[in-house]
Design a protein around this motif. Structure first.
Motif, PDB file in Angstrom:
ATOM      1  N   HIS A   1      31.736  34.473  54.218  1.00  0.00           N
ATOM      2  CA  HIS A   1      30.337  34.785  54.509  1.00  0.00           C
ATOM      3  C   HIS A   1      30.183  35.080  55.996  1.00  0.00           C
ATOM      4  O   HIS A   1      29.099  35.385  56.458  1.00  0.00           O
ATOM      5  CB  HIS A   1      29.433  33.585  54.180  1.00  0.00           C
TER       6      HIS A   1
ATOM      7  N   SER B   1      26.724  34.461  47.051  1.00  0.00           N
ATOM      8  CA  SER B   1      27.286  33.351  46.300  1.00  0.00           C
ATOM      9  C   SER B   1      27.265  33.670  44.810  1.00  0.00           C
ATOM     10  O   SER B   1      26.272  34.176  44.295  1.00  0.00           O
ATOM     11  CB  SER B   1      26.462  32.096  46.588  1.00  0.00           C
ATOM     12  N   GLY B   2      28.386  33.414  44.155  1.00  0.00           N
ATOM     13  CA  GLY B   2      28.458  33.648  42.713  1.00  0.00           C
ATOM     14  C   GLY B   2      28.811  35.074  42.332  1.00  0.00           C
ATOM     15  O   GLY B   2      28.865  35.412  41.151  1.00  0.00           O
ATOM     16  N   SER B   3      29.085  35.925  43.331  1.00  0.00           N
ATOM     17  CA  SER B   3      29.343  37.334  43.009  1.00  0.00           C
ATOM     18  C   SER B   3      30.759  37.575  42.483  1.00  0.00           C
ATOM     19  O   SER B   3      31.037  38.658  41.965  1.00  0.00           O
ATOM     20  CB  SER B   3      29.084  38.206  44.246  1.00  0.00           C
ATOM     21  N   GLY B   4      31.655  36.592  42.642  1.00  0.00           N
ATOM     22  CA  GLY B   4      32.997  36.748  42.090  1.00  0.00           C
ATOM     23  C   GLY B   4      34.111  36.814  43.118  1.00  0.00           C
ATOM     24  O   GLY B   4      35.255  37.137  42.785  1.00  0.00           O
ATOM     25  N   LYS B   5      33.815  36.458  44.364  1.00  0.00           N
ATOM     26  CA  LYS B   5      34.816  36.581  45.437  1.00  0.00           C
ATOM     27  C   LYS B   5      36.012  35.643  45.227  1.00  0.00           C
ATOM     28  O   LYS B   5      37.163  36.069  45.309  1.00  0.00           O
ATOM     29  CB  LYS B   5      34.164  36.285  46.805  1.00  0.00           C
ATOM     30  N   THR B   6      35.706  34.377  44.972  1.00  0.00           N
ATOM     31  CA  THR B   6      36.802  33.418  44.775  1.00  0.00           C
ATOM     32  C   THR B   6      37.591  33.768  43.521  1.00  0.00           C
ATOM     33  O   THR B   6      38.827  33.698  43.502  1.00  0.00           O
ATOM     34  CB  THR B   6      36.241  31.978  44.706  1.00  0.00           C
ATOM     35  N   THR B   7      36.878  34.175  42.505  1.00  0.00           N
ATOM     36  CA  THR B   7      37.547  34.597  41.267  1.00  0.00           C
ATOM     37  C   THR B   7      38.533  35.727  41.564  1.00  0.00           C
ATOM     38  O   THR B   7      39.688  35.714  41.102  1.00  0.00           O
ATOM     39  CB  THR B   7      36.485  35.066  40.246  1.00  0.00           C
TER      40      THR B   7
HETATM   41  N1  LIG Z   1      35.987  27.801  36.245  1.00  0.00           N
HETATM   42  C1  LIG Z   1      34.844  28.418  35.982  1.00  0.00           C
HETATM   43  N2  LIG Z   1      34.261  28.301  34.784  1.00  0.00           N
HETATM   44  C2  LIG Z   1      33.107  28.921  34.489  1.00  0.00           C
HETATM   45  N3  LIG Z   1      32.446  29.721  35.338  1.00  0.00           N
HETATM   46  C3  LIG Z   1      32.976  29.888  36.556  1.00  0.00           C
HETATM   47  C4  LIG Z   1      34.184  29.248  36.949  1.00  0.00           C
HETATM   48  N4  LIG Z   1      34.465  29.605  38.224  1.00  0.00           N
HETATM   49  C5  LIG Z   1      33.468  30.427  38.599  1.00  0.00           C
HETATM   50  N5  LIG Z   1      32.569  30.601  37.615  1.00  0.00           N
HETATM   51  C6  LIG Z   1      31.370  31.462  37.637  1.00  0.00           C
HETATM   52  O1  LIG Z   1      31.804  32.789  37.951  1.00  0.00           O
HETATM   53  C7  LIG Z   1      30.947  33.404  38.882  1.00  0.00           C
HETATM   54  C8  LIG Z   1      31.719  33.824  40.121  1.00  0.00           C
HETATM   55  O2  LIG Z   1      32.169  32.656  40.779  1.00  0.00           O
HETATM   56  P1  LIG Z   1      32.988  32.708  42.134  1.00  0.00           P
HETATM   57  O3  LIG Z   1      33.447  31.323  42.428  1.00  0.00           O
HETATM   58  O4  LIG Z   1      34.041  33.751  42.030  1.00  0.00           O
HETATM   59  O5  LIG Z   1      31.863  33.171  43.159  1.00  0.00           O
HETATM   60  P2  LIG Z   1      31.938  33.359  44.761  1.00  0.00           P
HETATM   61  O6  LIG Z   1      31.549  34.763  45.034  1.00  0.00           O
HETATM   62  O7  LIG Z   1      33.227  32.875  45.270  1.00  0.00           O
HETATM   63  O8  LIG Z   1      30.730  32.405  45.241  1.00  0.00           O
HETATM   64  P3  LIG Z   1      30.623  31.507  46.577  1.00  0.00           P
HETATM   65  O9  LIG Z   1      30.272  32.443  47.689  1.00  0.00           O
HETATM   66  O10 LIG Z   1      29.486  30.585  46.250  1.00  0.00           O
HETATM   67  O11 LIG Z   1      31.904  30.783  46.776  1.00  0.00           O
HETATM   68  C9  LIG Z   1      29.834  32.407  39.159  1.00  0.00           C
HETATM   69  O12 LIG Z   1      28.732  32.754  38.367  1.00  0.00           O
HETATM   70  C10 LIG Z   1      30.404  31.087  38.718  1.00  0.00           C
HETATM   71  O13 LIG Z   1      29.389  30.228  38.236  1.00  0.00           O
END
Ligand SMILES: Nc1ncnc2c1ncn2[C@@H]1O[C@H](COP(=O)(O)OP(=O)(O)OP(=O)(O)O)[C@@H](O)[C@H]1O
Ligand SMILES: [Mg+2]
Length: 239
Positions: A216, A49-55
Motif C-alpha cells: 500500500h 484491501s481484498g482485491s487479490g494482491k496476496t492471493t
Molecule cells: N484462505 C481464504 N479463504 C477464503 N477467502 C479468502 C482466503 N484468502 C483470501 N480470501 C478472500 O479473497 C479476497 C482477496 O484476498 P487477498 O488476501 O488476496 O487480498 P489483498 O489484496 O491481499 O488484501 P489486503 O490489502 O487487505 O492484504 C478477499 O475477498 C479475501 O476475503
C-alpha cells in the motif's frame, strides 16, 4: 511470444483464476490474471484491501495453486509438479519477505539467515548438504549485503524493526533466488525504517535482482520500474 522473451520470463501467469471455496465460503479472488515477470523486473502490486494482491503473490510463489489458468516458472508449467518439486523450487529459487518479518525469536540474526540453507540439499559437502562453516559464511555474506554484519549475533528482540526486516531480506537472499516476493514489507515499519528496506530493494534491483512487492506504500510504487494495479481480482493497469 518471442523466444527471447520466453527465456527471460521467471514467472508467468496466464488466465489465472483463484476460487476459495469451502462449505462456508465461496470467493472468486482472481478472475483471469495475465502477468509476466522477467529477469531484472522491479514490480509493485498495488490495489485496495481484498482485491487479490496476496492471493496473486501466493500463486506466484507456488505457495497456493491456481484454480484455473497456467502458472509457469522459468518457462515450465507448474501444474504437474508434486509438493516436493514445488517445495524445491520455492526453497532454491524464490525468496519470501513478509510484513511480520517471521524471524525465529530464539535464533540470532545469522542463524535465522542460515535456515534456508539448512533445508537445502545440493551444493555442499559430499553428502550433498552444505557444511556448517559454508552455511555460516554465506549467511554472513547475506547480512553484509543488507548492511547488518555487525548485528549477526543479535536476537530479533535485540534489533530495530527495520533491522529485523533487513535480516528477513538477507534470509530471502541467502540462496541467491531468481526472484524475491515481498508482501507489505514496510507495513510494520515507520516511514524512516521503511526507507531502509526500500533503499535495500533499490540496491538489489541495481545489482540485477528481480523483485515483486505487494504494497500500500506509495513510495514503493514510485520507485518500482513497473506498477501493477489490481482491483476485484483483475489487473486494471500494468505500466
Ligand atoms: N484462505 C481464504 N479463504 C477464503 N477467502 C479468502 C482466503 N484468502 C483470501 N480470501 C478472500 O479473497 C479476497 C482477496 O484476498 P487477498 O488476501 O488476496 O487480498 P489483498 O489484496 O491481499 O488484501 P489486503 O490489502 O487487505 O492484504 C478477499 O475477498 C479475501 O476475503
Ligand atoms: Mg494482502
Amino acid at each position: 511470444m518471442g523466444v527471447g522473451e520466453a527465456a527471460n520470463a521467471i514467472l508467468d501467469l496466464e488466465g489465472v483464476h483463484k476460487h476459495y471455496q469451502t462449505d462456508r465460503v465461496d470467493v472468486h479472488a482472481l478472475r483471469g490474471v495475465d502477468l509476466r515477470i522477467a529477469t531484472g523486473d522491479y514490480l509493485s502490486i498495488m490495489g485496495p484491501s481484498g482485491s487479490g494482491k496476496t492471493t496473486m503473490l501466493e500463486i506466484l510463489g507456488l505457495l497456493s495453486p491456481a484454480s484455473a489458468g497456467t502458472v509457469r516458472f522459468q518457462g515450465r508449467p507448474t501444474s504437474g509438479l508434486d509438493v516436493t518439486a514445488l517445495a524445491h523450487i520455492r526453497s532454491q529459487e524464490i525468496g519470501f519477505v513478509f510484513q511480520a518479518f517471521n524471524l525465529l525469536p530464539r535464533l540470532s540474526a545469522v542463524e535465522n539467515v542460515e535456515l534456508p540453507l539448512v533445508y537445502q540439499r545440493s551444493g555442499g559437502g559430499p553428502g550433498g548438504r552444505r557444511s556448517r562453516r559454508d552455511r555460516k559464511e554465506r549467511a554472513i555474506e547475506a547480512l553484509r549485503r543488507v548492511g547488518l554484519e555487525s548485528r549477526a549475533g543479535h536476537l530479533p528482540g535485540e534489533m530495530s524493526g527495520g533491522e529485523r526486516q533487513r535480516v528477513a531480506v538477507a534470509r530471502a537472499l541467502v540462496n541467491d533466488p531468481a526472484v524475491i516476493l515481498a508482501d507489505e514489507p514496510t507495513g510494520n515499519l515507520d516511514s524512516k525504517t521503511g526507507e531502509e528496506v526500500l533503499s535495500l530493494f533499490d540496491a538489489l534491483h541495481e545489482q540485477g535482482g528481480t523483485l515483486v512487492v505487494v504494497t500500500h506504500d506509495e513510495r514503493v510504487g514510485a520507485r518500482a520500474a513497473r506498477t501493477v494495479s489490481v482491483r476485484d481480482g483483475v489487473i486494471e493497469r500494468d505500466d
